[in-house]
Design a protein around this motif. Structure first.
Motif: not given
Lengths: 447, 316
Positions: A192, A196, A200, A204, A267, A321-322, B183, B185, B187, B265
């Motif tokens: 990403l 991008e 997120r 968030r 998206d 993504g933590q 969500e 995370t 690609r 993930v």
């Protein structure tokens, strides 16, 4: 006994590294090229051209011609492998004494901060009396490389000792091997782009489109006003055809910003908020900051704008993504404040690098968030809100643009000048996020 | 071990013979277990495997990734499936699911005993499924009389489309559950060479992964990624060091090459109790590609899913 010109000239006795007291590292001044949107004004300038120009401007401003500086540290995030000694080569292109050593630094967008912070530490320890830290980046000068398949063939060809081996290697060539690879802004582990990822984080934290556009607008207006009142006269030296950053839109309006379509996080559909207007564009440019001990500055009659007090690096686990990719400074600030016994409200100015408006706003929101500060930062109470009137008061990256490694130098020089005007003891906080889930924050104190 | 290419050739000739002679395939699974002694996973193969996932760096030759172990055992399973006594034709079988218990580290350069057997013939709305079970044992354990140590066991579920076995009841198709993407995370951008690159390492030169025309000839919409490549990439950098974990992957729709896969993930639990769940989907069509799960310990309940329960996928 002849005098050794290379000998350290420290008049304060024993250096800290040899058991003496720590001393202050002071910011004397800075210089940068105007920043240019990529593939525009600086399309034909290389990283070396830009860094040399920034260094020469600094040398001219402070009369350092022929002077041996203790060390020069700089870097570029995207550079050609032949530029392994980019900073040293640039120094050799300046009018500084050629016995000035130089080294490369790289920690993505925080490169400039790391260069400056590391040099400040050496000055404080008494290892250096003077130093120049900075950085450069030019997307217009980005190297293109053969893809891995082609590289494998070329290396085999290089290793081949017999005609047969050479033919064998050449026969492995395929048309697809001719397609070069350009360095991307994608995170290698997630695929990403930074935008991008930030989309997120912005989502968030529930940062609105309007809040981001307002921050972007303020950045442009503040920077345009600063140029108009001559604030950047002793911070920027014209380069090429530019005298100002050409990303700066003094006449931008909220309506214009609101008309832009989302560029990142598409998206997310209706909830996508990040546009080209509230994100920094790819930019070319270079910056340099002159640091020294108080004695070194005094001996040359140079100004002392600020002390470089301390800096802190943090990293977060963003891979699955933590945590948001650009949230590391939120963690670094908590640790730095604790170490220095300060609160987030103790500062006169906040320089939070605007990689994206969403980055700044998500960071501010995180510091106000009770749960985040408790769970993630391990604090009893949130760091709390800041006075927004003290944030990026002369504009930041949304207006100036962001040549990755050059941003730290731009911010440090700008903040040091502001703190000097504010007066002795005034405090400034710097926060710069970087790729790889990292970030560097720093504290400067006005003189 | 029988090379995979030989298995594909055997499968082709069996299919051709069956068509000519109108032979009916047997209705039950062969009871044999195919054993391969002293199989060694070389460090060169391990390095080639690591090269498939450059972002996660080199691997530990003393603790190989799960999918590389699968690659070592896969030819034995293929050999079983390619024979004339297997109840369904190998070519055209759909890979539905993998469940692996990775008990202990599998090292490179050490003789392993690989065993493959087929089990669990079961009716499915679209045909019949079969489980191919591969076990990998290492050298004898430290304890006296311990014998070879079980390092790794994996079950791959395949669907023989349109295969109906006598005595098996018809299973109704379950209504497809609406897919809601989590969500994003990551690609993955998969180039057209993805299938060929994985084939070069795994030896699995199934034509559906190699060329779009070959894939279309075999009933696919285009060239598709190996399921085990997707599993390997899902696991890269996420398998705990020292093994002692389980993982599973359920495939929904194939990943067309070249293509882009969106991933979400999530982790729950911390430290050694961390459970990782992965969802992969196509951003354009909104259809799921696969779901996966990595968890510590050996949780047979999570590995062996009851056949009667609804699955999140539907064979394409």
């Amino acid at each position: 006994m002849t005098e050794n010109p290379q000998q350290q000239t420290s008049s304060t006795g024993t250096a800290a590294i040899a058991g003496g007291p720590l001393r202050q590292a002071v910011v004397i001044g800075g210089n940068r090229t105007p920043f240019a949107r990529s593939h525009g004004a600086y399309a034909s300038a290389s990283n070396k051209d830009l860094l040399t120009a920034a260094l020469n401007g600094l040398v001219a401003r402070f009369g350092l011609q022929g002077e041996r500086i203790g060390e020069v540290a700089a870097g570029a995030v995207i550079k050609h492998s032949r530029d392994f000694n980019l900073t040293r080569e640039s120094v050799l292109g300046t009018v500084l004494d050629h016995s000035t050593p130089a080294h490369e630094v790289q920690i993505a967008c925080a490169t400039g901060m790391e260069a400056i912070g590391g040099l400040a530490n050496k000055i404080r320890l008494g290892q250096l009396d003077s130093a120049i830290g900075g950085g450069v980046d030019s997307i217009s000068d980005a190297p293109l490389v053969f893809n891995d398949a082609a590289r494998s063939v070329l290396m085999e060809l290089n290793r081949a000792r017999t005609v047969q081996d050479r033919i064998k290697a050449v026969l492995r060539f395929r048309p697809g091997h001719l397609a070069p690879e350009a360095p991307g802004t994608e995170e290698p582990r997630t695929g990403l782009s930074m935008g991008e990822h930030q989309a997120r984080t912005t989502h968030r934290w529930g940062i609105t489109r309007q809040a981001q556009d307002e921050l972007a607008l303020a950045s442009h207006h503040h920077m345009a006003a600063a140029y108009d009142r001559g604030f950047f006269d002793d911070l920027v030296t014209p380069f090429g055809t530019l005298t100002r950053d050409n990303n700066l839109r003094a006449d931008s309006t909220l309506e214009k910003l609101a008309s832009l379509k989302p560029a990142f996080g598409r998206d997310l559909g209706e909830e996508a908020t990040m546009t080209a207007g509230n994100s920094t564009p790819l930019t070319d440019g270079a910056s340099a900051v002159l640091l020294g001990s108080e004695d070194w500055a005094a001996a040359r009659g140079l100004p002392v704008l600020a002390d470089f007090v301390d800096f802190e690096t943090a990293a977060v686990d963003f891979v699955d993504g933590q945590e948001g990719l650009l949230m590391a400074p939120a963690y670094a600030v908590a640790r730095l404040l604790q170490r220095q016994g300060l609160t987030l409200q103790d500062f006169d100015y906040y320089e939070i690098h605007e990689a994206f408006a969403g980055t700044v706003l998500a960071t501010l929101k995180a510091w106000e968030d009770e749960e985040f500060c408790r769970e993630r930062l391990g604090l009893d109470a949130p760091l709390g809100p800041i006075d927004r009137a003290r944030l990026n008061v002369n504009g930041s990256s949304l207006a100036a643009g962001h040549p990755f490694a050059a941003t730290g130098g731009r911010i440090t020089a700008t903040l040091a000048k502001m703190l000097h005007k504010k007066g002795p003891g005034s405090l400034g906080l710097v926060s710069v996020c970087a790729a790889g889930g990292q970030g560097i924050v720093a504290i400067l104190r006005g003189r | 071990m029988t090379p995979l290419a030989a298995s594909y050739r055997a499968a082709l000739s069996t299919a051709a013979r069956d068509a000519l002679l109108r032979r009916r395939r047997p209705q039950s699974l062969p009871a044999r277990t195919l054993l391969v002694h002293d199989h060694v996973i070389g460090e060169d193969l391990a390095a080639a495997y690591a090269g498939l996932f450059p972002a996660t760096g080199p691997l530990d030759p003393g603790d190989l990734p799960s999918v590389l172990v699968h690659i070592a055992g896969f030819p034995a399973a293929m050999d079983l499936m390619a024979q004339a006594d297997f109840p369904m034709p190998l070519l055209g079988m759909v890979h539905l699911e993998n469940r692996v218990r990775h008990h202990r580290p599998v090292p490179a350069g050490v003789p392993l005993e690989v065993a493959a057997s087929a089990t669990g013939l079961a009716p499915h709305p679209a045909g019949t499924t079969v489980d191919l079970v591969i076990t990998v044992h290492g050298p004898d354990g430290d304890q006296p009389g311990e014998g070879p140590v079980l390092l790794w066991e994996g079950t791959s579920t395949y669907l023989g489309r349109g295969v109906r076995l006598a005595g098996h009841p018809r299973v109704d198709r379950r209504p497809r559950e609406a897919f809601a993407a989590p969500e994003l995370t990551a690609r993955w951008r998969l180039p057209a060479s993805t299938g060929r690159d994985y084939a070069a390492v795994s030896g699995d030169y199934n034509p559906i992964h190699l060329h779009p025309l070959a894939a279309r000839a075999l009933g696919q919409k285009g060239m598709i990624a190996h399921g085990m490549y997707l599993a390997g990439r899902m696991l890269a950098g996420r398998e705990p060091a020292g093994a002692g974990h389980s993982w599973s992957i359920s495939f929904a729709t194939p990943v067309l090459l070249p293509g882009s896969v969106s991933l979400g993930v999530t982790h729950s639990g911390a430290g050694t109790a961390r459970v990782t769940e992965v969802t992969a989907w196509n951003a354009r069509s909104g259809k799921p590609h696969f779901t996966g799960r990595i968890e510590p310990g050996e949780r047979p309940t999570a590995i062996r899913r009851p056949r009667s329960s609804g699955r999140p996928w539907r064979p394409s």
